[in-house]
Design a protein around this motif. Structure first.
Motif, PDB file in Angstrom:
ATOM      1  N   TYR B  16      -1.135 -57.332 -13.022  1.00  0.00           N
ATOM      2  CA  TYR B  16      -2.301 -57.933 -14.480  1.00  0.00           C
ATOM      3  C   TYR B  16      -2.601 -56.852 -15.330  1.00  0.00           C
ATOM      4  O   TYR B  16      -2.868 -57.001 -16.362  1.00  0.00           O
ATOM      5  CB  TYR B  16      -3.179 -58.638 -13.841  1.00  0.00           C
ATOM      6  N   ASP B  69       2.810 -66.588 -11.940  1.00  0.00           N
ATOM      7  CA  ASP B  69       1.932 -66.591 -12.980  1.00  0.00           C
ATOM      8  C   ASP B  69       2.039 -65.317 -14.103  1.00  0.00           C
ATOM      9  O   ASP B  69       2.077 -65.706 -15.146  1.00  0.00           O
ATOM     10  CB  ASP B  69       0.089 -66.439 -12.649  1.00  0.00           C
ATOM     11  N   LEU B  73       2.983 -65.512 -17.723  1.00  0.00           N
ATOM     12  CA  LEU B  73       2.407 -65.047 -18.925  1.00  0.00           C
ATOM     13  C   LEU B  73       2.991 -63.631 -19.736  1.00  0.00           C
ATOM     14  O   LEU B  73       3.175 -63.803 -20.918  1.00  0.00           O
ATOM     15  CB  LEU B  73       1.058 -63.762 -18.136  1.00  0.00           C
ATOM     16  N   GLU B  76       5.108 -65.651 -22.336  1.00  0.00           N
ATOM     17  CA  GLU B  76       3.937 -66.072 -23.372  1.00  0.00           C
ATOM     18  C   GLU B  76       3.919 -64.763 -24.521  1.00  0.00           C
ATOM     19  O   GLU B  76       3.994 -64.855 -25.711  1.00  0.00           O
ATOM     20  CB  GLU B  76       2.615 -66.275 -23.121  1.00  0.00           C
ATOM     21  N   PHE B 171     -13.522 -53.614  -8.459  1.00  0.00           N
ATOM     22  CA  PHE B 171     -12.803 -53.864  -7.157  1.00  0.00           C
ATOM     23  C   PHE B 171     -11.458 -54.417  -7.366  1.00  0.00           C
ATOM     24  O   PHE B 171     -10.758 -54.935  -6.460  1.00  0.00           O
ATOM     25  CB  PHE B 171     -13.532 -54.961  -6.576  1.00  0.00           C
ATOM     26  N   GLU B 182     -21.415 -53.698 -18.753  1.00  0.00           N
ATOM     27  CA  GLU B 182     -20.977 -55.028 -18.361  1.00  0.00           C
ATOM     28  C   GLU B 182     -19.592 -54.754 -18.011  1.00  0.00           C
ATOM     29  O   GLU B 182     -18.714 -54.237 -18.593  1.00  0.00           O
ATOM     30  CB  GLU B 182     -20.902 -56.035 -19.470  1.00  0.00           C
ATOM     31  N   LEU B 183     -19.284 -55.283 -16.629  1.00  0.00           N
ATOM     32  CA  LEU B 183     -18.094 -55.273 -16.108  1.00  0.00           C
ATOM     33  C   LEU B 183     -17.289 -56.758 -16.039  1.00  0.00           C
ATOM     34  O   LEU B 183     -18.014 -57.805 -16.018  1.00  0.00           O
ATOM     35  CB  LEU B 183     -18.149 -54.977 -14.598  1.00  0.00           C
ATOM     36  N   PHE B 184     -15.885 -56.684 -16.708  1.00  0.00           N
ATOM     37  CA  PHE B 184     -15.310 -57.826 -16.888  1.00  0.00           C
ATOM     38  C   PHE B 184     -13.758 -57.582 -16.068  1.00  0.00           C
ATOM     39  O   PHE B 184     -13.272 -56.442 -16.308  1.00  0.00           O
ATOM     40  CB  PHE B 184     -14.928 -57.947 -18.258  1.00  0.00           C
ATOM     41  N   TRP B 185     -13.755 -58.417 -15.197  1.00  0.00           N
ATOM     42  CA  TRP B 185     -12.560 -58.302 -14.440  1.00  0.00           C
ATOM     43  C   TRP B 185     -11.249 -58.825 -14.833  1.00  0.00           C
ATOM     44  O   TRP B 185     -11.488 -60.247 -14.894  1.00  0.00           O
ATOM     45  CB  TRP B 185     -12.880 -58.476 -12.816  1.00  0.00           C
ATOM     46  N   ASP B 188      -7.578 -61.789 -18.190  1.00  0.00           N
ATOM     47  CA  ASP B 188      -8.060 -62.816 -18.589  1.00  0.00           C
ATOM     48  C   ASP B 188      -9.478 -62.713 -19.216  1.00  0.00           C
ATOM     49  O   ASP B 188      -9.963 -63.358 -20.075  1.00  0.00           O
ATOM     50  CB  ASP B 188      -8.441 -64.163 -17.517  1.00  0.00           C
ATOM     51  N   ARG B 189     -10.174 -61.541 -19.103  1.00  0.00           N
ATOM     52  CA  ARG B 189     -11.472 -61.119 -19.518  1.00  0.00           C
ATOM     53  C   ARG B 189     -11.377 -60.384 -20.894  1.00  0.00           C
ATOM     54  O   ARG B 189     -12.358 -60.119 -21.179  1.00  0.00           O
ATOM     55  CB  ARG B 189     -12.381 -60.571 -18.419  1.00  0.00           C
ATOM     56  N   GLN B 192     -13.124 -61.995 -23.859  1.00  0.00           N
ATOM     57  CA  GLN B 192     -14.629 -61.866 -23.496  1.00  0.00           C
ATOM     58  C   GLN B 192     -15.219 -60.458 -23.637  1.00  0.00           C
ATOM     59  O   GLN B 192     -16.243 -60.421 -24.267  1.00  0.00           O
ATOM     60  CB  GLN B 192     -14.779 -62.631 -22.384  1.00  0.00           C
ATOM     61  N   TRP B 196     -18.012 -59.219 -26.541  1.00  0.00           N
ATOM     62  CA  TRP B 196     -19.289 -58.507 -25.771  1.00  0.00           C
ATOM     63  C   TRP B 196     -19.442 -57.300 -26.630  1.00  0.00           C
ATOM     64  O   TRP B 196     -20.562 -57.006 -27.081  1.00  0.00           O
ATOM     65  CB  TRP B 196     -19.273 -58.434 -24.341  1.00  0.00           C
TER      66      TRP B 196
END
Lengths: 207, 207
Positions: B16, B69, B73, B76, B171, B182-185, B188-189, B192, B196
């Motif tokens: 990913y 998956d 992706l 796309e 992680f 702020e953590l975005f994992w 997909d994030r 966002q 932010w």
């Protein structure tokens, strides 16, 4: 021509299933897709992977992140949120009752109300009284729905749902499965699953 | 006024992270956000959770889903894709070289080229010759960059990056960390995390 359908697999203990349930019905309606609400149990599937609790409890670093992530997602959706105690909740009775509510035509309303009780109000969804209250509030007869939920037929249906989910490769919730068997895992995949389902109707551009 | 920045934490073994790396630079530029490319190693972080390989290998049902998956992706994104053999690849040398490339100003191009070699062409990114070829192709001196990559300073920087990542609660990869922590994992994030970061510039609407 009938609308294409998409199976929405959810587990009442699952945090991301809550977020998905709050928006899946509207999103599917906008996409012209018929959503099939499929309650199942993650417990047996997690056990097969060697887990005896939620992976968010087994891996605390991931768990801490998940609570913050859910909090942010709920804020975006204007959905209430609090951490259930205990987590995960036992969703067995709620899942059986959901199957009874679905066959009586108020499945989506019931499912959303249970999730709101659990993740919005901190209620115990393992408690039959809590489930009964929800059924009553939705204008249905709690006693008869709860009786139906405890029937052998509904119990067997939940078991076979869970077995079917496992056979379709489900390993978490929420999951979306298209008519042609494509699996999409996670609240994040709702839009992609709906788009896949729509493309099914136009074979010339099918990926 | 300086552009707000967002840390993009990636690991070369991570599928990913590949998908995120192919689109993160353009997305950040469109959002007016300065992306800081932060290579790190997941191995020590996974070990702390009791895993000695990729969770996608440890949990085959999840692994099978992940490959499908990623395939979707990449389709796309119009990005090539094949499953590396072996998986996961050892990304240590590539991560060190990435730190050298970043300090020499061709970090993003290098990172994307390594990911394309790994997940698009099935090359062995643990092989210094493969990494050297990439550096040459990008118009830089492979020998000096590879020498710098093996310097004590760069080795220490990768270790401290990984320790910082762990301290920030990482992680998995990719992860995005904003200036306010702020953590975005997950791939997909990305959107966002960018949103932010933009809102940080407008305190009155900050969530």
């Amino acid at each position: 021509m009938s609308r294409p359908s998409l199976d929405f697999w959810f587990e009442f203990a699952s945090t991301y299933s809550y977020v998905a349930a709050m928006r899946a019905g509207d999103a599917a309606a906008r996409a012209g897709v018929q959503l099939r609400w499929r309650p199942f149990l993650l417990g047996p599937i997690f056990k097969a992977q060697g887990w005896d609790s939620s992976p968010f409890n087994l891996y605390p670093v991931k768990g801490r992140y998940m609570w913050r992530d859910i909090e942010r997602l709920c804020a975006e959706l204007n959905a209430p949120f609090r951490i259930p105690d205990p987590f995960p909740q036992n969703g067995l009775n709620a899942a059986r009752a959901a199957l009874a509510a679905i066959e009586q035509g108020f499945g989506e309303d019931f499912v959303k109300a249970v999730y709101l009780a659990e993740f919005g109000e901190g209620r115990q969804i393992s408690d039959a009284a809590v489930i009964g209250e929800i059924i009553t509030r939705l204008g249905h007869d709690a006693e008869s729905v709860l009786e139906r939920a405890q029937s052998d037929e509904i119990k067997a249906r939940l078991r076979s749902n869970t077995e079917e989910g496992q056979a379709r490769g489900l390993f978490g919730a929420p999951s979306f499965v298209t008519e042609d068997g494509e699996l999409f895992w996670g609240n994040d995949r709702l839009d992609q699953a709906l788009a896949w389902t729509q493309r099914r109707q136009e074979p010339q551009v099918r990926p």
